[in-house]
Design a protein around this motif. Structure first.
Motif, PDB file in Angstrom:
ATOM      1  N   GLN A  95       0.440  14.988  18.161  1.00 40.39           N
ATOM      2  CA  GLN A  95       0.749  13.948  19.142  1.00 40.39           C
ATOM      3  C   GLN A  95       1.574  12.850  18.481  1.00 40.39           C
ATOM      4  OE1 GLN A  95      -2.714  12.230  21.034  1.00 40.39           O
ATOM      5  NE2 GLN A  95      -1.550  11.555  22.818  1.00 40.39           N
ATOM      6  N   CYS A  96       2.366  12.148  19.292  1.00 37.79           N
ATOM      7  CA  CYS A  96       3.181  11.022  18.825  1.00 37.79           C
ATOM      8  C   CYS A  96       2.751   9.768  19.577  1.00 37.79           C
ATOM      9  CB  CYS A  96       4.671  11.261  19.081  1.00 37.79           C
ATOM     10  SG  CYS A  96       5.291  12.875  18.606  1.00 37.79           S
ATOM     11  N   LYS A  97       2.873   8.619  18.937  1.00 34.53           N
ATOM     12  CA  LYS A  97       2.547   7.344  19.581  1.00 34.53           C
ATOM     13  C   LYS A  97       3.642   6.326  19.243  1.00 34.53           C
ATOM     14  CE  LYS A  97      -1.758   8.191  21.142  1.00 34.53           C
ATOM     15  NZ  LYS A  97      -2.168   8.067  22.552  1.00 34.53           N
ATOM     16  N   TYR A  98       4.140   5.651  20.286  1.00 35.29           N
ATOM     17  CA  TYR A  98       5.011   4.494  20.053  1.00 35.29           C
ATOM     18  C   TYR A  98       4.095   3.335  19.692  1.00 35.29           C
ATOM     19  CZ  TYR A  98       8.277   0.654  20.983  1.00 35.29           C
ATOM     20  OH  TYR A  98       9.044  -0.473  20.879  1.00 35.29           O
ATOM     21  N   ALA A  99       4.373   2.667  18.571  1.00 33.28           N
ATOM     22  CA  ALA A  99       3.456   1.658  18.068  1.00 33.28           C
ATOM     23  C   ALA A  99       4.226   0.488  17.473  1.00 33.28           C
ATOM     24  CB  ALA A  99       2.526   2.260  17.012  1.00 33.28           C
ATOM     25  N   LEU A 100       3.512  -0.600  17.269  1.00 34.20           N
ATOM     26  CA  LEU A 100       4.051  -1.769  16.585  1.00 34.20           C
ATOM     27  C   LEU A 100       3.372  -1.905  15.228  1.00 34.20           C
ATOM     28  CD1 LEU A 100       3.942  -4.365  19.515  1.00 34.20           C
ATOM     29  CD2 LEU A 100       5.866  -2.896  18.843  1.00 34.20           C
ATOM     30  N   ILE A 101       4.150  -2.304  14.234  1.00 33.40           N
ATOM     31  CA  ILE A 101       3.599  -2.720  12.946  1.00 33.40           C
ATOM     32  C   ILE A 101       3.653  -4.241  12.945  1.00 33.40           C
ATOM     33  CG2 ILE A 101       3.793  -2.578  10.442  1.00 33.40           C
ATOM     34  CD1 ILE A 101       3.240   0.120  11.811  1.00 33.40           C
ATOM     35  N   THR A 102       2.521  -4.898  12.735  1.00 34.13           N
ATOM     36  CA  THR A 102       2.468  -6.355  12.873  1.00 34.13           C
ATOM     37  C   THR A 102       2.154  -7.033  11.543  1.00 34.13           C
ATOM     38  OG1 THR A 102       0.198  -6.062  13.696  1.00 34.13           O
ATOM     39  CG2 THR A 102       1.919  -6.459  15.321  1.00 34.13           C
ATOM     40  N   SER A 103       2.657  -8.259  11.438  1.00 34.10           N
ATOM     41  CA  SER A 103       2.402  -9.085  10.265  1.00 34.10           C
ATOM     42  C   SER A 103       1.071  -9.812  10.421  1.00 34.10           C
ATOM     43  CB  SER A 103       3.525 -10.104  10.103  1.00 34.10           C
ATOM     44  OG  SER A 103       3.465 -11.076  11.142  1.00 34.10           O
ATOM     45  N   ALA A 104       0.659 -10.514   9.377  1.00 30.26           N
ATOM     46  CA  ALA A 104      -0.583 -11.281   9.440  1.00 30.26           C
ATOM     47  C   ALA A 104      -0.519 -12.358  10.508  1.00 30.26           C
ATOM     48  CB  ALA A 104      -0.887 -11.899   8.082  1.00 30.26           C
ATOM     49  N   GLU A 105       0.700 -12.819  10.832  1.00 26.46           N
ATOM     50  CA  GLU A 105       0.875 -13.852  11.846  1.00 26.46           C
ATOM     51  C   GLU A 105       1.022 -13.286  13.255  1.00 26.46           C
ATOM     52  OE1 GLU A 105       1.744 -15.000   7.889  1.00 26.46           O
ATOM     53  OE2 GLU A 105       2.902 -13.554   9.076  1.00 26.46           O
ATOM     54  N   GLY A 106       0.979 -11.965  13.390  1.00 25.90           N
ATOM     55  CA  GLY A 106       1.111 -11.328  14.698  1.00 25.90           C
ATOM     56  C   GLY A 106       2.533 -11.015  15.089  1.00 25.90           C
ATOM     57  N   MET A 135       4.804  -0.830   3.444  1.00 30.24           N
ATOM     58  CA  MET A 135       3.582  -0.039   3.360  1.00 30.24           C
ATOM     59  C   MET A 135       3.046   0.022   1.932  1.00 30.24           C
ATOM     60  SD  MET A 135       4.821   2.875   6.077  1.00 30.24           S
ATOM     61  CE  MET A 135       3.611   4.102   5.615  1.00 30.24           C
ATOM     62  N   ARG A 136       3.953   0.142   0.969  1.00 33.59           N
ATOM     63  CA  ARG A 136       3.512   0.155  -0.426  1.00 33.59           C
ATOM     64  C   ARG A 136       2.872  -1.187  -0.809  1.00 33.59           C
ATOM     65  NH1 ARG A 136       5.159   4.335  -3.686  1.00 33.59           N
ATOM     66  NH2 ARG A 136       6.665   5.805  -2.775  1.00 33.59           N
ATOM     67  N   GLY A 137       3.436  -2.271  -0.285  1.00 36.31           N
ATOM     68  CA  GLY A 137       2.853  -3.577  -0.542  1.00 36.31           C
ATOM     69  C   GLY A 137       1.470  -3.716   0.062  1.00 36.31           C
ATOM     70  N   VAL A 138       1.306  -3.204   1.290  1.00 35.50           N
ATOM     71  CA  VAL A 138      -0.008  -3.237   1.937  1.00 35.50           C
ATOM     72  C   VAL A 138      -1.023  -2.433   1.133  1.00 35.50           C
ATOM     73  CG1 VAL A 138      -1.300  -2.473   3.984  1.00 35.50           C
ATOM     74  CG2 VAL A 138       0.909  -3.638   4.254  1.00 35.50           C
ATOM     75  N   LEU A 139      -0.589  -1.297   0.602  1.00 30.91           N
ATOM     76  CA  LEU A 139      -1.506  -0.403  -0.103  1.00 30.91           C
ATOM     77  C   LEU A 139      -2.058  -1.019  -1.385  1.00 30.91           C
ATOM     78  CD1 LEU A 139      -2.823   2.402  -0.251  1.00 30.91           C
ATOM     79  CD2 LEU A 139      -0.755   3.221  -1.419  1.00 30.91           C
ATOM     80  N   VAL A 140      -1.304  -1.930  -1.996  1.00 31.25           N
ATOM     81  CA  VAL A 140      -1.707  -2.498  -3.290  1.00 31.25           C
ATOM     82  C   VAL A 140      -3.156  -2.997  -3.262  1.00 31.25           C
ATOM     83  CG1 VAL A 140      -1.309  -4.394  -4.902  1.00 31.25           C
ATOM     84  CG2 VAL A 140       0.632  -3.081  -4.029  1.00 31.25           C
ATOM     85  N   ASN A 141      -3.518  -3.706  -2.214  1.00 27.21           N
ATOM     86  CA  ASN A 141      -4.869  -4.273  -2.137  1.00 27.21           C
ATOM     87  C   ASN A 141      -5.728  -3.648  -1.036  1.00 27.21           C
ATOM     88  OD1 ASN A 141      -4.574  -6.312  -4.237  1.00 27.21           O
ATOM     89  ND2 ASN A 141      -3.127  -7.299  -2.839  1.00 27.21           N
ATOM     90  N   ALA A 142      -5.289  -2.513  -0.493  1.00 27.23           N
ATOM     91  CA  ALA A 142      -6.020  -1.906   0.623  1.00 27.23           C
ATOM     92  C   ALA A 142      -7.235  -1.106   0.176  1.00 27.23           C
ATOM     93  CB  ALA A 142      -5.080  -1.013   1.438  1.00 27.23           C
ATOM     94  N   GLY A 143      -7.228  -0.644  -1.056  1.00 26.55           N
ATOM     95  CA  GLY A 143      -8.354   0.145  -1.555  1.00 26.55           C
ATOM     96  C   GLY A 143      -8.510   1.479  -0.862  1.00 26.55           C
ATOM     97  N   THR A 275     -11.020  -1.679  16.028  1.00 21.19           N
ATOM     98  CA  THR A 275     -10.341  -1.257  14.811  1.00 21.19           C
ATOM     99  C   THR A 275      -9.848  -2.467  14.017  1.00 21.19           C
ATOM    100  OG1 THR A 275      -8.293  -1.041  16.073  1.00 21.19           O
ATOM    101  CG2 THR A 275      -9.597   0.949  15.767  1.00 21.19           C
ATOM    102  N   ASP A 276      -9.739  -2.280  12.700  1.00 22.76           N
ATOM    103  CA  ASP A 276      -9.237  -3.338  11.829  1.00 22.76           C
ATOM    104  C   ASP A 276      -7.760  -3.089  11.558  1.00 22.76           C
ATOM    105  OD1 ASP A 276      -9.166  -5.547  10.157  1.00 22.76           O
ATOM    106  OD2 ASP A 276      -9.775  -4.391   8.389  1.00 22.76           O
ATOM    107  N   PHE A 277      -6.940  -4.112  11.731  1.00 20.30           N
ATOM    108  CA  PHE A 277      -5.502  -3.973  11.463  1.00 20.30           C
ATOM    109  C   PHE A 277      -4.926  -5.317  11.071  1.00 20.30           C
ATOM    110  CE2 PHE A 277      -6.066  -4.604  16.044  1.00 20.30           C
ATOM    111  CZ  PHE A 277      -5.245  -5.702  16.292  1.00 20.30           C
ATOM    112  N   ILE A 278      -3.782  -5.273  10.396  1.00 15.81           N
ATOM    113  CA  ILE A 278      -3.101  -6.491   9.960  1.00 15.81           C
ATOM    114  C   ILE A 278      -2.675  -7.299  11.185  1.00 15.81           C
ATOM    115  CG2 ILE A 278      -1.084  -7.403   8.744  1.00 15.81           C
ATOM    116  CD1 ILE A 278      -1.149  -4.825   7.039  1.00 15.81           C
ATOM    117  N   GLY A 279      -3.011  -8.574  11.201  1.00 11.65           N
ATOM    118  CA  GLY A 279      -2.619  -9.447  12.304  1.00 11.65           C
ATOM    119  C   GLY A 279      -3.631  -9.538  13.420  1.00 11.65           C
ATOM    120  N   ARG A 280      -4.790  -8.912  13.252  1.00  5.23           N
ATOM    121  CA  ARG A 280      -5.765  -8.902  14.360  1.00  5.23           C
ATOM    122  C   ARG A 280      -6.192 -10.318  14.753  1.00  5.23           C
ATOM    123  NH1 ARG A 280      -9.527  -5.149  16.737  1.00  5.23           N
ATOM    124  NH2 ARG A 280     -11.007  -6.403  17.939  1.00  5.23           N
ATOM    125  N   ALA A 281      -6.538 -11.142  13.785  1.00  9.29           N
ATOM    126  CA  ALA A 281      -7.013 -12.494  14.103  1.00  9.29           C
ATOM    127  C   ALA A 281      -5.942 -13.291  14.833  1.00  9.29           C
ATOM    128  CB  ALA A 281      -7.451 -13.207  12.825  1.00  9.29           C
TER     129      ALA A 281
END
Length: 388
Positions: A95-106, A135-143, A275-281
């Motif tokens: 399956q495919c999904k159209y999605a947004l990648i969001t920053s910490a600020e939304g 994505m590589r930057g996100v992975l650095v501290n994602a564990g 779900t937990d994602f960047i920019g949720r707050a």
């Protein structure tokens, strides 16, 4: 005044060519731009001819700049979910999904199509942004235990109402059963290709993903040959048609400074799934507030205007109230149409503003989007039958 006609581009080894570059050159493309550090073909003949062909027949566009960033590993699904506010827990294999990648600020970093190739393997088909580095930057501290790489895949878009007939002729009628936003695997000269029911034209169409670059010219030629009785021709997936459809261009109609709610893309933010994602707050807070800006459609009066090379300020009573981001003349509507981001209190249908287009002041009126409907979800078997 108009675009900088006669401009040239020097080919350089630091810019990637993609699997279909030689085929595009062979079939007459002499106009390119750079997209994701890759040459991407533009018009082969002229924009108007290619516009009518994708509406009536089939346009074949080698979209080499559309890169696939691959995520694999035990935590692949969890990592992809962490990148996007769209709920990916229900995304099935194939399956495919159209999605947004969001920053910490939304804000919107980019808007990929996410393809799930296996339980622990995803491609993020990205617009013009260095998504791999993000994505590589996100992975650095994602564990998380994942591997990220550019899959070195080139894409050719096959778009238009006769595309089901073309693809059935080359890959078999099983492609007619492919559902909207799903993918399948087909064979070509011993190689496996991915075919998805997606595209950037507003018309019915497919995208074909090729990993073996040596087969690029052979595949492109085979598509043209199989589509000869469908009126298939090489061309860009048309700038005019995507504006008519209200399809946004990342980096132009949306940037990291814009939120999903400003662009009418709140449906892609799922805060209820837990779900937990960047920019949720930030997005939880923004959802409760009226957006300062809104995306609108605009009609501009007068003669055809050449496409804009930069954003143009929109004015009301001598004050800047937003920006016109994308512009084209629509042959079917017989007028200039545009996308723009304007102050919310100026976004009412029928509201008038002015814009200086190539030193010529024009009136712009807010109208509904899309200007003309999208057709990607039409029945492929009905289109196949109508194509004869």
């Amino acid at each position: 005044m108009g675009p900088h006609k006669g401009a040239a581009m020097n080919f350089q080894p630091r810019i990637r060519k993609g699997a279909f570059f030689d085929a595009a050159w062979k079939h007459g493309c002499r106009t390119y731009s750079v997209y994701n550090r890759t040459y991407i073909s533009s018009t082969f003949s002229d924009a108007l001819t290619e516009y009518w062909n994708v509406i009536n027949n089939v346009g074949i566009w080698p979209a080499m700049g559309e890169r696939q960033i691959e995520v694999t590993g035990p935590d692949a699904q969890r990592f992809v979910q962490y990148l996007t506010p769209r709920n990916m827990t229900k995304c099935a294999v194939n399956q495919c999904k159209y999605a947004l990648i969001t920053s910490a600020e939304g804000g919107i970093v980019c808007d990929p199509i996410i393809l799930r190739l296996d339980e622990d393997r995803f491609w993020l088909s990205t617009s013009d942004v260095d998504l791999e580095l993000w994505m590589r930057g996100v992975l650095v501290n994602a564990g998380m235990d994942v591997r990220i790489r550019d899959a070195e895949v080139s894409v050719v878009q096959v778009q238009g109402p006769k595309s089901p007939k073309l693809l059935a002729g080359i890959f078999g009628e099983q492609v007619l059963d492919l559902r909207y936003y799903w993918l399948t695997r087909v064979a070509f000269e011993g190689a496996e290709l991915i075919v998805s029911r997606t595209g950037w034209s507003g018309e019915f169409g497919y995208e074909i993903y090729l990993a073996d670059a040596k087969l690029g010219t052979a595949l492109f030629d085979a598509l043209l040959e199989a589509g000869e009785d469908c009126g298939a021709a090489p061309g860009a997936v048309n700038h005019i048609r995507r504006i008519e459809s209200g399809i946004l261009s990342q980096g132009l109609d949306m940037t990291v400074e814009n939120t999903p709610y400003e662009l009418g893309l709140g449906r892609l933010v799922n805060l209820e799934a837990g779900t937990d994602f960047i920019g949720r707050a930030a997005l939880e807070k923004l959802q409760k507030e009226a957006p300062a800006l809104r995306l609108v459609g605009l009609r501009l009066d007068g003669d055809p205007i050449p496409p804009n090379e930069e954003v143009w300020p929109l004015m009301s009573d001598g004050n800047a109230v937003g920006n016109l981001t994308s512009l084209a003349f629509s042959p079917r509507l017989g007028c200039n149409i545009a996308l723009g981001l304007v102050a919310t209190d100026c976004s009412t249908i029928g509201n008038r503003m002015t814009v200086t287009a190539w030193r010529d002041e024009r009136s712009a009126i807010v109208c509904e989007l899309p200007f003309l409907p999208k057709k990607q979800s039409e029945d492929p078997r009905a289109l196949f039958a109508r194509a004869g």
